[in-house]
Design an enzyme around this catalytic site. Structure first.
Site, mmCIF file in Angstrom:
data_model
loop_
_atom_site.group_PDB
_atom_site.id
_atom_site.type_symbol
_atom_site.label_atom_id
_atom_site.label_comp_id
_atom_site.label_asym_id
_atom_site.label_seq_id
_atom_site.Cartn_x
_atom_site.Cartn_y
_atom_site.Cartn_z
ATOM 1 N NE ARG A 185 -4.169 -1.310 -0.079
ATOM 2 C CZ ARG A 185 -5.275 -1.614 0.595
ATOM 3 N NH1 ARG A 185 -5.612 -0.897 1.620
ATOM 4 N NH2 ARG A 185 -6.027 -2.603 0.200
ATOM 5 N NE ARG A 197 -7.651 4.897 2.177
ATOM 6 C CZ ARG A 197 -8.490 4.027 2.744
ATOM 7 N NH1 ARG A 197 -9.775 4.298 2.791
ATOM 8 N NH2 ARG A 197 -8.047 2.910 3.265
ATOM 9 N NE ARG A 208 -10.144 6.771 -3.866
ATOM 10 C CZ ARG A 208 -11.383 7.139 -3.647
ATOM 11 N NH1 ARG A 208 -11.970 7.990 -4.460
ATOM 12 N NH2 ARG A 208 -12.053 6.670 -2.620
ATOM 13 C CG ASP A 237 -8.597 -3.950 -4.682
ATOM 14 O OD1 ASP A 237 -8.151 -3.197 -3.802
ATOM 15 O OD2 ASP A 237 -9.273 -4.971 -4.437
ATOM 16 C CE1 TYR A 263 -13.038 -8.165 0.984
ATOM 17 C CE2 TYR A 263 -11.120 -9.559 0.711
ATOM 18 C CZ TYR A 263 -11.724 -8.454 1.261
ATOM 19 O OH TYR A 263 -11.022 -7.653 2.110
HETATM 20 O O1 CP3 Z 1 0.179 0.370 -3.173
HETATM 21 C C1 CP3 Z 1 -0.234 -0.805 -3.298
HETATM 22 O O2 CP3 Z 1 -0.033 -1.692 -2.449
HETATM 23 C C2 CP3 Z 1 -0.874 -1.224 -4.605
HETATM 24 C C3 CP3 Z 1 -2.274 -1.266 -4.704
HETATM 25 C C4 CP3 Z 1 -3.154 -2.213 -3.897
HETATM 26 C C5 CP3 Z 1 -4.447 -1.829 -3.469
HETATM 27 N N1 CP3 Z 1 -5.071 -2.925 -2.946
HETATM 28 C C6 CP3 Z 1 -5.004 -0.485 -3.612
HETATM 29 C C7 CP3 Z 1 -6.138 -0.080 -2.770
HETATM 30 C C8 CP3 Z 1 -2.989 -3.551 -3.548
HETATM 31 C C9 CP3 Z 1 -1.767 -4.425 -3.712
HETATM 32 C C10 CP3 Z 1 -4.216 -3.977 -2.958
HETATM 33 C C11 CP3 Z 1 -4.460 -5.358 -2.505
HETATM 34 C C12 CP3 Z 1 -5.682 -5.657 -1.758
HETATM 35 N N2 CP3 Z 1 -6.936 -5.175 -1.960
HETATM 36 C C13 CP3 Z 1 -5.762 -6.611 -0.718
HETATM 37 C C14 CP3 Z 1 -4.624 -7.470 -0.233
HETATM 38 C C15 CP3 Z 1 -3.747 -6.703 0.680
HETATM 39 C C16 CP3 Z 1 -4.321 -6.500 2.028
HETATM 40 O O3 CP3 Z 1 -4.535 -5.336 2.397
HETATM 41 O O4 CP3 Z 1 -4.510 -7.498 2.719
HETATM 42 C C17 CP3 Z 1 -7.081 -6.638 -0.255
HETATM 43 C C18 CP3 Z 1 -7.625 -7.500 0.850
HETATM 44 C C19 CP3 Z 1 -7.818 -5.738 -1.057
HETATM 45 C C20 CP3 Z 1 -9.260 -5.464 -0.984
HETATM 46 C C21 CP3 Z 1 -9.528 -4.070 -0.611
HETATM 47 N N3 CP3 Z 1 -9.298 -2.976 -1.430
HETATM 48 C C22 CP3 Z 1 -10.070 -3.594 0.598
HETATM 49 C C23 CP3 Z 1 -10.442 -4.458 1.788
HETATM 50 C C24 CP3 Z 1 -10.170 -2.205 0.482
HETATM 51 C C25 CP3 Z 1 -10.817 -1.270 1.466
HETATM 52 C C26 CP3 Z 1 -9.980 -1.049 2.647
HETATM 53 C C27 CP3 Z 1 -9.348 0.294 2.548
HETATM 54 O O5 CP3 Z 1 -8.149 0.382 2.847
HETATM 55 O O6 CP3 Z 1 -10.074 1.221 2.225
HETATM 56 C C28 CP3 Z 1 -9.637 -1.834 -0.778
HETATM 57 C C29 CP3 Z 1 -9.494 -0.469 -1.310
HETATM 58 C C30 CP3 Z 1 -8.137 -0.052 -1.754
HETATM 59 N N4 CP3 Z 1 -7.273 -0.805 -2.492
HETATM 60 C C31 CP3 Z 1 -7.533 1.228 -1.530
HETATM 61 C C32 CP3 Z 1 -6.297 1.212 -2.169
HETATM 62 C C33 CP3 Z 1 -5.307 2.337 -2.286
HETATM 63 C C34 CP3 Z 1 -8.184 2.397 -0.802
HETATM 64 C C35 CP3 Z 1 -9.247 2.916 -1.690
HETATM 65 C C36 CP3 Z 1 -9.464 4.412 -1.610
HETATM 66 O O7 CP3 Z 1 -8.711 5.161 -2.225
HETATM 67 O O8 CP3 Z 1 -10.459 4.799 -0.975
#
Ligand code: CP3
Length: 358
Positions: free
Chosen positions: A39, A43, A52, A88, A165
């Site tokens: 990540r 954010r 965003r 994602d 999921y």
């Molecule tokens: O920088 C990075 O790591 C690359 C991008 C990336 C994202 N998601 C962007 C993202 C990666 C590698 C992921 C993987 C991901 N997505 C996982 C596995 C990693 C982990 O955290 O265990 C999972 C479970 C997801 C599913 C997911 N996506 C969730 C549960 C959420 C909501 C939680 C949150 O943090 O808001 C997301 C959204 C998400 N994916 C965001 C980002 C930057 C936030 C979205 C936003 O901008 O509002």
């Protein structure tokens, strides 16, 4: 007829091959331990929030030029040794027939979750990459935009985590619907996970072909399983997935809460095993054996602590790795949104300037 391996040799330049990150994946010695952070484009970073503020999260994922900007801006701002594709793990669920939404403040929602065995029939195979072509567009564009020596990591979710999921319809604390499904209907569970594994293999190989030098498989929620259940309900599908990936491309096998599963995860596959902070890096590596590389394992919450604490904890991890070839520094899970960027930069500098005491 023997198949030639699909090595993206035209994209794997000498500069990339000799990067500290790819050397560590291959367990070759490096002068400075490579670091990148899960990540890292998220954010906590003002530049990400600015992108965003104009588009929804899904739109950001689906517009290659914006996804590229998110990845490259974060990598340059931080000075990390690898960049991760902006996407994602849940995007693959759309072409399989699941309706995905990122609801404001709620995280991901699947509107038509899989709840009974018959629902598995609606999960379509991923025939080709047409519906996910935007991801490959982001890989190509990001590869072009990154510094020539910075490897790009592609990624996907693991079958178990994706199934959680797809069945729960969103995040969950205990994964009770997914696990109840698995115990109640192991046959349908198997079919579902095989479909997810096969689709994910196509997806990951396509990312490597398009320009990713390494891949990470996120099994974020698999730590909810007992070792016996991991063996029955997750491991065969992980092995099926890894068995279909191009052997020339290093793969990071990541999970959280997997202290009791590490050997089983290693046996399922992967060049590098991801460790979270619930294990001591040196003991975990000993258990795994030193013919796999490891990635980790700072608690992301430590980045909210004073710098002295960050330094103590980062040093402990580096001391435990003991300069053994094959350690990639990372967090044990993603950066939290409230993390100060300066702390992240300080961590990266600490890792890059580390000198063992003895
Ligand atoms: O920088 C990075 O790591 C690359 C991008 C990336 C994202 N998601 C962007 C993202 C990666 C590698 C992921 C993987 C991901 N997505 C996982 C596995 C990693 C982990 O955290 O265990 C999972 C479970 C997801 C599913 C997911 N996506 C969730 C549960 C959420 C909501 C939680 C949150 O943090 O808001 C997301 C959204 C998400 N994916 C965001 C980002 C930057 C936030 C979205 C936003 O901008 O509002």
């Amino acid at each position: 007829m023997t198949e030639t391996p699909v090595t993206p040799s035209s994209l794997l330049t000498d500069q990339l091959w000799s990067s500290s990150f790819l050397k560590a994946c291959r367990r070759e010695p490096v002068d400075v331990t490579p670091i990148w952070l899960m990540r890292q484009a998220g954010r906590y970073m003002a530049e990400y929030r600015a992108i965003r503020s104009k588009v929804s999260f899904l739109e950001l994922c689906k517009r290659p030029e914006l996804a590229t900007e998110a990845t490259v801006t974060a990598a340059l701002r931080l000075g990390v040794d690898a960049a991760i594709l902006f996407a994602d793990i849940l995007l693959i669920l759309e072409p399989l027939g699941l309706e995905l939404e990122f609801a404001k403040g709620e995280g991901p929602v699947i509107h038509n979750p899989i709840r009974i065995a018959a629902d598995v029939d609606r999960v379509r195979p991923l025939g080709d990459m047409a519906a996910l072509d935007y991801v490959l567009g982001a890989v190509r564009l990001t590869r072009e935009a990154l510094p020539a020596a910075t490897p790009l990591i592609g990624f996907a979710g693991a079958p178990f985590t994706l199934a959680c999921y797809a069945i729960e319809g969103g995040g969950s604390r205990h994964y009770e619907q997914a696990k109840a499904f698995m115990y109640r209907d192991p046959g349908a569970w198997s079919v579902l996970l095989e479909r997810l594994a096969d689709a994910t293999a196509v997806y990951l190989n396509a990312q490597a072909q398009a320009g990713a030098q390494a891949l990470q498989v996120f099994d974020s929620w698999v730590g909810t399983l007992s070792p016996g259940d991991y063996r029955r309900f997750a491991q065969p599908h992980m092995a099926r997935l890894f068995g279909q990936l191009d052997p020339a491309v290093p793969v990071i096998h990541f999970g959280t809460g997997t202290a009791m599963l590490l050997e089983l995860q290693r046996d399922a596959g992967g060049t590098v095993i991801g460790l979270d902070w619930r294990v001591e890096l040196d003991l975990a590596w000993q258990r795994l054996g030193h013919d796999v590389a490891v990635q980790g394992n700072l608690d992301p919450v430590v980045l909210l602590a004073p710098l002295e604490e960050i330094e103590v904890q980062a040093r402990r991890i580096l001391d435990q790795a003991g300069r053994r070839p094959g350690h990639i520094f990372n967090l044990g899970h993603g950066i939290l949104p409230q993390t100060p960027v300066d702390n992240v930069r300080a961590l990266i500098e600490l890792v890059h300037s580390y000198q063992p005491r003895f």
